[in-house]
Design a protein around this motif. Structure first.
Motif, PDB file in Angstrom:
ATOM      1  N   UNK A 239      22.681  -1.836  20.005  1.00  0.00           N
ATOM      2  CA  UNK A 239      23.610  -1.597  18.896  1.00  0.00           C
ATOM      3  C   UNK A 239      23.261  -0.217  18.359  1.00  0.00           C
ATOM      4  N   UNK A 240      24.134   0.752  18.593  1.00  0.00           N
ATOM      5  CA  UNK A 240      23.811   2.127  18.182  1.00  0.00           C
ATOM      6  C   UNK A 240      25.037   2.847  17.619  1.00  0.00           C
ATOM      7  N   UNK A 241      24.832   3.943  16.906  1.00  0.00           N
ATOM      8  CA  UNK A 241      25.936   4.658  16.267  1.00  0.00           C
ATOM      9  C   UNK A 241      26.904   5.266  17.275  1.00  0.00           C
ATOM     10  N   UNK A 242      28.173   5.350  16.879  1.00  0.00           N
ATOM     11  CA  UNK A 242      29.201   5.993  17.690  1.00  0.00           C
ATOM     12  C   UNK A 242      30.288   6.532  16.759  1.00  0.00           C
TER      13      UNK A 242
ATOM     14  N   UNK B  92      18.038  -4.261  20.525  1.00  0.00           N
ATOM     15  CA  UNK B  92      17.587  -3.087  19.776  1.00  0.00           C
ATOM     16  C   UNK B  92      18.719  -2.573  18.891  1.00  0.00           C
ATOM     17  N   UNK B  93      18.363  -2.183  17.674  1.00  0.00           N
ATOM     18  CA  UNK B  93      19.308  -1.616  16.707  1.00  0.00           C
ATOM     19  C   UNK B  93      18.821  -0.213  16.347  1.00  0.00           C
ATOM     20  N   UNK B  94      19.695   0.782  16.535  1.00  0.00           N
ATOM     21  CA  UNK B  94      19.284   2.157  16.219  1.00  0.00           C
ATOM     22  C   UNK B  94      19.678   2.486  14.780  1.00  0.00           C
ATOM     23  N   UNK B  95      18.668   2.796  13.977  1.00  0.00           N
ATOM     24  CA  UNK B  95      18.887   3.189  12.587  1.00  0.00           C
ATOM     25  C   UNK B  95      18.859   4.711  12.507  1.00  0.00           C
ATOM     26  N   UNK B  96      20.021   5.289  12.241  1.00  0.00           N
ATOM     27  CA  UNK B  96      20.131   6.745  12.219  1.00  0.00           C
ATOM     28  C   UNK B  96      19.607   7.302  10.902  1.00  0.00           C
ATOM     29  N   UNK B  97      18.864   8.401  11.007  1.00  0.00           N
ATOM     30  CA  UNK B  97      18.336   9.066   9.826  1.00  0.00           C
ATOM     31  C   UNK B  97      19.035  10.405   9.664  1.00  0.00           C
ATOM     32  N   UNK B  98      18.514  11.269   8.849  1.00  0.00           N
ATOM     33  CA  UNK B  98      19.139  12.577   8.645  1.00  0.00           C
ATOM     34  C   UNK B  98      19.152  13.359   9.950  1.00  0.00           C
ATOM     35  N   UNK B  99      20.241  14.073  10.170  1.00  0.00           N
ATOM     36  CA  UNK B  99      20.383  14.777  11.434  1.00  0.00           C
ATOM     37  C   UNK B  99      20.831  13.807  12.507  1.00  0.00           C
ATOM     38  N   UNK B 100      20.376  14.022  13.738  1.00  0.00           N
ATOM     39  CA  UNK B 100      20.795  13.169  14.848  1.00  0.00           C
ATOM     40  C   UNK B 100      19.701  12.215  15.309  1.00  0.00           C
ATOM     41  N   UNK B 101      18.555  12.256  14.651  1.00  0.00           N
ATOM     42  CA  UNK B 101      17.451  11.401  15.073  1.00  0.00           C
ATOM     43  C   UNK B 101      17.427  10.102  14.281  1.00  0.00           C
ATOM     44  N   UNK B 102      16.529   9.224  14.667  1.00  0.00           N
ATOM     45  CA  UNK B 102      16.402   7.959  13.979  1.00  0.00           C
ATOM     46  C   UNK B 102      15.336   7.119  14.637  1.00  0.00           C
ATOM     47  N   UNK B 103      15.413   5.809  14.436  1.00  0.00           N
ATOM     48  CA  UNK B 103      14.425   4.918  15.034  1.00  0.00           C
ATOM     49  C   UNK B 103      15.111   3.656  15.554  1.00  0.00           C
TER      50      UNK B 103
ATOM     51  N   UNK C  55      15.088   6.667  23.148  1.00  0.00           N
ATOM     52  CA  UNK C  55      14.670   7.971  22.619  1.00  0.00           C
ATOM     53  C   UNK C  55      15.021   8.065  21.139  1.00  0.00           C
ATOM     54  N   UNK C  56      14.457   9.043  20.482  1.00  0.00           N
ATOM     55  CA  UNK C  56      14.687   9.232  19.049  1.00  0.00           C
ATOM     56  C   UNK C  56      16.067   9.812  18.754  1.00  0.00           C
ATOM     57  N   UNK C  57      16.839  10.105  19.809  1.00  0.00           N
ATOM     58  CA  UNK C  57      18.171  10.676  19.622  1.00  0.00           C
ATOM     59  C   UNK C  57      19.262   9.673  19.999  1.00  0.00           C
ATOM     60  N   UNK C  58      18.921   8.388  20.021  1.00  0.00           N
ATOM     61  CA  UNK C  58      19.793   7.240  20.306  1.00  0.00           C
ATOM     62  C   UNK C  58      20.237   7.136  21.762  1.00  0.00           C
ATOM     63  N   UNK C  59      20.000   8.188  22.568  1.00  0.00           N
ATOM     64  CA  UNK C  59      20.364   8.146  23.976  1.00  0.00           C
ATOM     65  C   UNK C  59      19.284   7.422  24.776  1.00  0.00           C
ATOM     66  N   UNK C  60      19.660   6.945  25.977  1.00  0.00           N
ATOM     67  CA  UNK C  60      18.707   6.160  26.770  1.00  0.00           C
ATOM     68  C   UNK C  60      18.597   6.625  28.216  1.00  0.00           C
ATOM     69  N   UNK C  61      19.316   7.693  28.605  1.00  0.00           N
ATOM     70  CA  UNK C  61      19.140   8.228  29.950  1.00  0.00           C
ATOM     71  C   UNK C  61      20.385   8.339  30.790  1.00  0.00           C
ATOM     72  N   UNK C  62      21.428   7.600  30.457  1.00  0.00           N
ATOM     73  CA  UNK C  62      22.711   7.766  31.144  1.00  0.00           C
ATOM     74  C   UNK C  62      23.854   7.588  30.153  1.00  0.00           C
ATOM     75  N   UNK C  63      25.002   8.134  30.520  1.00  0.00           N
ATOM     76  CA  UNK C  63      26.238   7.903  29.791  1.00  0.00           C
ATOM     77  C   UNK C  63      27.113   7.036  30.706  1.00  0.00           C
TER      78      UNK C  63
END
Length: 292
Positions: free
Chosen positions: A36-39, A58-69, A98-106
């Motif tokens: 579950x990640x931002x789009x 996994x749930x991606x919590x976006x922080x300031x900028x494009x990074x998050x956890x 990764x810390x940029x919500x991406x995981x290696x492929x689109x």
């Protein structure tokens, strides 16, 4: 090829499922892991109930900028692999959070991987492919597995190494891994007289080259395209361009292409996206392709 804009969805082959999107998030299954990640393009409301979204590993919590956890919601791993199989090509891709919500492929790019295979099957003799802004090299590995000599160019060392790992996993050794700014590499290729049968590029909206050369899609794409077509083989070739930026909508992109004297007047223009089992569609960028 026509330049009428259509909506292209990935064909079967990747162990992936687009489950739902809405409220600026998307729900996806990569192998056995649900994310579950931002789009930013998920502007409508979700179709699935909240209970379905709560099943995400996994749930991606976006922080300031494009990074998050990434917030763990199950015992799912942080690194895993998924399979891709289309026609006579069978591959595995290594994924990780990764810390940029991406995981290696689109995953939407599976449509282009299938296209690359199809195009290479019709090219006679030695086949050379150039992949610019190559990320973790999935398209490069598909091309190599389809019999091509591939040059993989990216300006980020970490993703280049990730690509090497993917190639090693799939025992593909016909790929050159180049750490360089895409524009500089193309300029060098012109001076050397290099020619490629296939060029694939997926430039970011904004970024930096290997030596901090600034890249702004709507300003820099025009020059790169004018130079890239100069290194295409005249007799046998194909070209794939993806763009993902609200600052360069399809209408503006087509105007840029039509003003380029070197660019073919007939090409395929489409919106590349995903579709769920319940027919939810998510547009994820512009796609331009042509072949000869």
């Amino acid at each position: 090829m026509k330049n009428k804009c259509t909506f292209l969805l990935p064909n079967a082959g990747l162990d992936y499922e687009f489950l739902d999107a809405g409220n600026f998030r998307k729900l996806e299954r990569f192998g056995e892991v649900i994310l579950d990640r931002p789009e930013i393009e998920a502007k409508s409301s979700p179709l699935l109930p909240t209970t379905s979204w709560e099943k995400a590993d996994w749930y991606f919590k976006e922080e300031k900028g494009k990074t998050g956890e990434w917030i763990k919601q199950s015992s799912a791993p942080t690194e895993w692999s998924i399979n891709y199989q289309h026609k006579n090509v069978s591959l595995g891709f290594n994924l990780k959070l990764t810390a940029f919500k991406h995981i290696g492929i689109f995953p939407e790019q599976a449509e282009n991987w299938n296209f690359i295979q199809s195009q290479l099957s019709g090219i006679k003799g030695e086949k050379k492919v150039l992949n610019l802004f190559a990320y973790t090299g999935a398209a490069s590995i598909v091309a190599a597995a389809s019999g091509a000599l591939v040059t993989n160019v990216d300006s980020v060392k970490q993703v280049l190494n990730w690509g090497r790992e993917n190639a090693a996993t799939n025992q593909q050794d016909t790929i050159r891994w180049i750490l360089e700014d895409a524009r500089k590499f193309v300029q060098k290729s012109i001076r050397r007289g290099d020619k490629y049968h296939g060029i694939v590029m997926d430039p970011p909206a904004f970024g930096y080259g290997s030596k901090k050369e600034k890249w702004i899609l709507e300003k820099d794409l025009k020059g790169l395209l004018e130079q890239s077509v100069q290194i295409l083989d005249l007799e046998q070739h194909f070209f794939v361009l993806n763009t993902y930026s609200p600052k360069l909508p399809m209408m503006d992109l087509k105007s840029l292409l039509d003003a380029n004297r070197s660019f073919p007047k007939k090409y395929e223009a489409a919106i590349l996206g995903l579709k769920s089992k319940n027919s939810k569609k998510l547009a994820l960028g512009n796609l331009i392709r042509f072949s000869h």
